[in-house]
Design an enzyme around this catalytic site. Structure first.
Site, PDB file in Angstrom:
ATOM      1  N   GLU A  99      78.858-125.265  -1.033  1.00  0.00           N
ATOM      2  CA  GLU A  99      77.460-124.894  -1.377  1.00  0.00           C
ATOM      3  C   GLU A  99      76.660-126.100  -1.851  1.00  0.00           C
ATOM      4  O   GLU A  99      75.809-125.983  -2.728  1.00  0.00           O
ATOM      5  CB  GLU A  99      77.429-123.787  -2.435  1.00  0.00           C
ATOM      6  CG  GLU A  99      78.169-122.533  -2.091  1.00  0.00           C
ATOM      7  CD  GLU A  99      77.742-121.891  -0.767  1.00  0.00           C
ATOM      8  OE1 GLU A  99      76.675-122.248  -0.241  1.00  0.00           O
ATOM      9  OE2 GLU A  99      78.505-121.050  -0.259  1.00  0.00           O
ATOM     10  N   GLY A 100      76.896-127.245  -1.248  1.00  0.00           N
ATOM     11  CA  GLY A 100      76.236-128.480  -1.688  1.00  0.00           C
ATOM     12  C   GLY A 100      77.113-129.170  -2.707  1.00  0.00           C
ATOM     13  O   GLY A 100      77.323-128.641  -3.802  1.00  0.00           O
TER      14      GLY A 100
END
Lengths: 582, 582
Positions: A436-437
């Site tokens: 997620e990043g």
């Protein structure tokens, strides 16, 4: 040594720290929710997590997922646990009543997520993306798509995936190659390979809804040419849809979660949002997912803390210095009495409880952003949630991993063996710093986009919240928080002024800046905790313990702040290049 | 992405940083060793590590060990690699010529160990304890025992184990229960259960020599009642000796290493050292093992650095800020150009190279302690090695793990998969913080026993070495080191004065104090490096790179020092107790 839901602390945060009932009364959508109902929901989630999910955590890790004739089989018990989850109505918890949801606030969802991740991260990966997919479809899906697919997400009949990553495109979505060709009937044929797709296939539901980033034929290059498509794993009448699971990743942890390589071969899909507007649509989902990932860090920290505490209360080794021999005449003291272990255990408890207040606080701002009748307050709440999300995602997951390692150390050699559950927490927790990043991406998002991007305006709102707390409290904690605010403001001003250090300078400072904000937020969390304690009975054990925790934070952990400021100052120094070995 | 022995840096440390050839000339036992011979030895070890051990590292981890009919089978190839190791004469490297050894200095042994651990930690566990057993037998074994068992250790025909831990006795040896009953013929019958015995059984050698801590019938309670016994796994004529492997641990890492539960059932053994004098005998072995464990941390850091560097040079994601597009027209830059990755990679390189100088420096003091003709210098060298050993053990293994995690982050999602070797480095590295005395025990050993224990006298010698370097150099690095020395001296004086804070105070400060010393030593390492560079050609790439590394250390990493001082100051604050959950 079974994990127990930390209901008492959750109640403390809701009742005293957030004063959630009073806050909900100011939000019409949640005005009916009172503390009693909230606690009932959490008790039910606790029962499910403790009795259904936790017992499957270690076996699911050992067994893992397997690919059989092109279909993923999840570990024994995972599908039955999912049926129980659906029967309990959990997928609908924070969905709007008009969509068939229960309309409960996100702050309760945050507490539920914490429990799911703490008790069985691998299992919770399957349900983790559902709420993001719900938000994304609700915000960007056509009325037709919503009518067709939202009910399944809300009921739990469908699960969703987020199909972004490709082999050549991880952090850099601009490099995505997956294509979507219009079929003339409003649908598209999606073709390409996706990697690291959590829950890309499984046996928990028949329907899986893939949300796929791809390029239309006329798409501009780069990330502004991406479109989001909803691609179901099957079509009406049980017809397959050209989505194939090509393989499962063997991973360090979350082995109960099926991490799939997916091949789309002209699979039929529909646009979600505008053509070439995929990034905007995906960010709705991503922001929800990032808060969830932060809550994973909290869950890992809570699990690690409980394991370490229980072991340290039991295990006896050596005499603790300055401690008189125990009355029972045992030859050694429980290790929680040893100073090094006390430092570790207190850090575990204090960081975990601080994270809980901040994680729920962020979820509460999302509730305000979505449900307040005051547009100015909604805007402020959105800004605060946007600022807090990358901090929660990165700092909490850093802590989730580093605290798991500290907890493992409490077990000595036993902690390194698979007989004890702590090594699984360590392995599971590590992914949350990446997906997620990556945490580096979060740091850039915070400093470059969200703090410097609007000239510090949004950040001033956050600082205002911290200053208000410093002003409301009395004593050492409030005073320390005031100093923290002054220094944080000075750092931001300094970073804004320092463009002269070249275009890489803020990127060099970003990681330390995020950590600095996380420390400042913990100071805020504990200063507010100290103030809240006045509402508790003078002799309540919780009151004493929270006071001790706050004191520990300000004495032992707040000095991190200076190191982080120093790291930001150091970022003014240029860096050499890393070359090939010569 | 294959691991390569860092021969160039090893040569730099030997030739310039240690000026080893000149140092050896002052030690008669090593006067014949010149740089050329030393480098030949290291090249041979590099070849063995790169070509024999490294290729077995991942397969050995996947396959692991198994127990078949009561005997341990090591992973495929491990036994053949051991034969190659023996054929190469490696077991004899640092043993005395009068025992059949090659009589090479321990500093070369340190470099060889680094390579073995970096290329295959699991395999190197089998050989890792041999030198400690050699030293222990040589110092404490009777002439008979030496004659019988030393040759096998030196030739590699025998491998040794260190049998200390029991289920109830990990850090606390006082709780050991294993018994040794005299048989009347000078031998003893050893009975008891030992846990976590590395190489407790295997198929690398026929002969395994167990060095077992046990209690004689008349032994006083506690750790002063322990005796060390040599218990071979078999007796003359192929007769078994009542040593049974009851099980293998399933572990987070070093899965190629057989971690055994051993049951001694009246196994015949012989005293090593005095009755009840087991601790003294075991400490000879333990000190050698602790330096080796520190070198494991160095090996993990080197492996992690190489993996991260190679991947970062290759992998392209996004445009690096302020970097003009590459000529080739690729859509993204190699990630080593991104600021966050540059910070990570530089920390990996700089910490690793700093650790190498300090690890070899410690081994060199052991050479001086053993071989100098000047008794005063021998005493000083012993004191320095005793002070440095816990720092090397704890700080290096902390770094080995934390740097492995940082390197894993460079790989993004790929790093979390078992397709890439970095997750194994992370798993393998974690044990080194625990075994041979947890890092918390090392910190207590350093501050309580070795610094405060003699009123700071020994520590003044170490500080003297650092001050001499600060005085010998010029410029910013030497100046920074001077400041570090002043502050470190102040901290020690303050800790000595602070008995008023109660008996637990120094134990609360011990962990931070060890880290403080590690930072000070890195400042020393890089200040000396800067001074050494003057001997290199002005345009040598190594000279530029080392200068950049030193600059990075003083700008970006030295600020750790302030945080560590603050942690020691914080230790003056008392800690609350951790209780049962209420």
């Amino acid at each position: 040594m079974a994990w127990k839901a930390p209901l008492q602390d959750m109640q403390f945060v809701l009742e005293h720290w957030l004063r959630a009932e009073q806050a909900w009364q100011r939000l019409p959508a949640y005005a009916d929710v009172d503390l009693e109902l909230a606690l009932q929901v959490l008790q039910e989630a606790a029962r499910f997590s403790e009795q259904v999910l936790a017992p499957l955590n270690a076996p699911g890790d050992r067994q893992g997922c397997r690919l059989e004739q092109g279909r993923v089989r999840t570990p024994d018990g995972f599908a039955a646990a999912y049926r129980a989850y659906v029967d309990g109505g959990w997928p609908a918890l924070a969905c709007e009543p008009r969509c068939g949801g229960q309309g409960l606030p996100l702050v309760l969802d945050a507490a539920v997520q914490e429990m799911l991740f703490a008790s069985n991260h691998g299992w919770a990966m399957y349900t983790g993306i559902a709420h993001g997919a719900y938000l994304c479809l609700k915000a960007h899906g056509s009325a037709q798509l919503q009518a067709r697919y939202l009910p399944g997400i809300v009921s739990g009949a469908s699960l969703a995936t987020m199909c972004l990553t490709e082999p050549q495109a991880g952090s850099d979505l601009a490099l995505l190659r997956c294509r979507a060709e219009p079929l003339g009937d409003g649908s598209y044929a999606v073709t390409g390979n996706k990697l690291f797709i959590s829950g890309g296939d499984h046996d928990l539901t028949r329907d899986i809804l893939h949300l796929v980033l791809a390029r239309l034929p006329d798409a501009p290059a780069g990330s502004r040419g991406l479109s989001l498509l909803l691609v179901p794993n099957g079509l009406e009448g049980g017809v397959g849809n050209g989505v194939q699971c090509d393989g499962l990743e063997h991973k360090l942890g979350i082995r109960g979660s099926a991490t799939c390589a997916l091949r789309f071969e002209g699979a039929k899909g529909w646009l979600v949002g505008q053509a070439h507007g995929g990034l905007a649509a995906v960010f709705v989902m991503m922001n929800s997912a990032r808060l969830h990932v932060g809550l994973q860090g909290l869950g890992h920290a809570e699990a690690a803390w409980q394991l370490a505490r229980d072991y340290a209360l039991e295990r006896r080794q050596m005499r603790a210095p300055g401690h008189s021999p125990s009355a029972g005449g045992a030859a050694a003291d429980p290790i929680h009495l040893h100073p090094a272990m006390r430092l570790t255990l207190l850090e575990l408890r204090v960081r975990t409880e601080g994270m809980r207040t901040l994680g729920y606080w962020t979820a509460h701002w999302l509730d305000v952003a979505g449900a307040s009748t005051d547009p100015a307050l909604r805007a402020k709440a959105s800004t605060l949630a946007a600022l807090l999300t990358p901090i929660i995602k990165a700092a909490f997951t850093d802590y989730g991993f580093s605290l798991s390692s500290k907890a493992l150390q409490v077990f000595g050699g036993y902690g390194y063996t698979c007989e004890f559950p702590i090594e699984q927490v360590l392995r599971d927790s590590r992914i949350a710093m990446i997906y997620e990043g990556t945490n580096e991406i979060q740091a850039n998002d915070l400093l470059l986009r969200k703090v410097l991007g609007d000239g510090g305006e949004g950040f001033a709102l956050l600082l205002g919240e911290l200053r208000a707390e410093a002003g409301a409290g009395q004593g050492a904690a409030a005073e320390a928080l005031g100093t923290v605010c002054d220094r944080l403001q000075g750092v931001v001003a300094e970073v804004e002024r320092s463009a002269a250090h070249g275009p890489q300078y803020p990127y060099r400072a970003a990681g330390a800046f995020l950590q600095l904000c996380a420390t400042a937020l913990q100071a805020f969390a504990w200063a507010r905790t100290v103030r809240c304690l006045e509402a508790l009975q003078a002799d309540a054990p919780l009151r004493r313990e929270k006071h001790e925790s706050a004191t520990f934070f300000f004495n032992y952990l707040l000095p991190d702040f200076d190191r982080q400021v120093a790291a930001i100052e150091a970022a003014a120094c240029p860096l050499p290049f890393i070359g090939e070995p010569f």
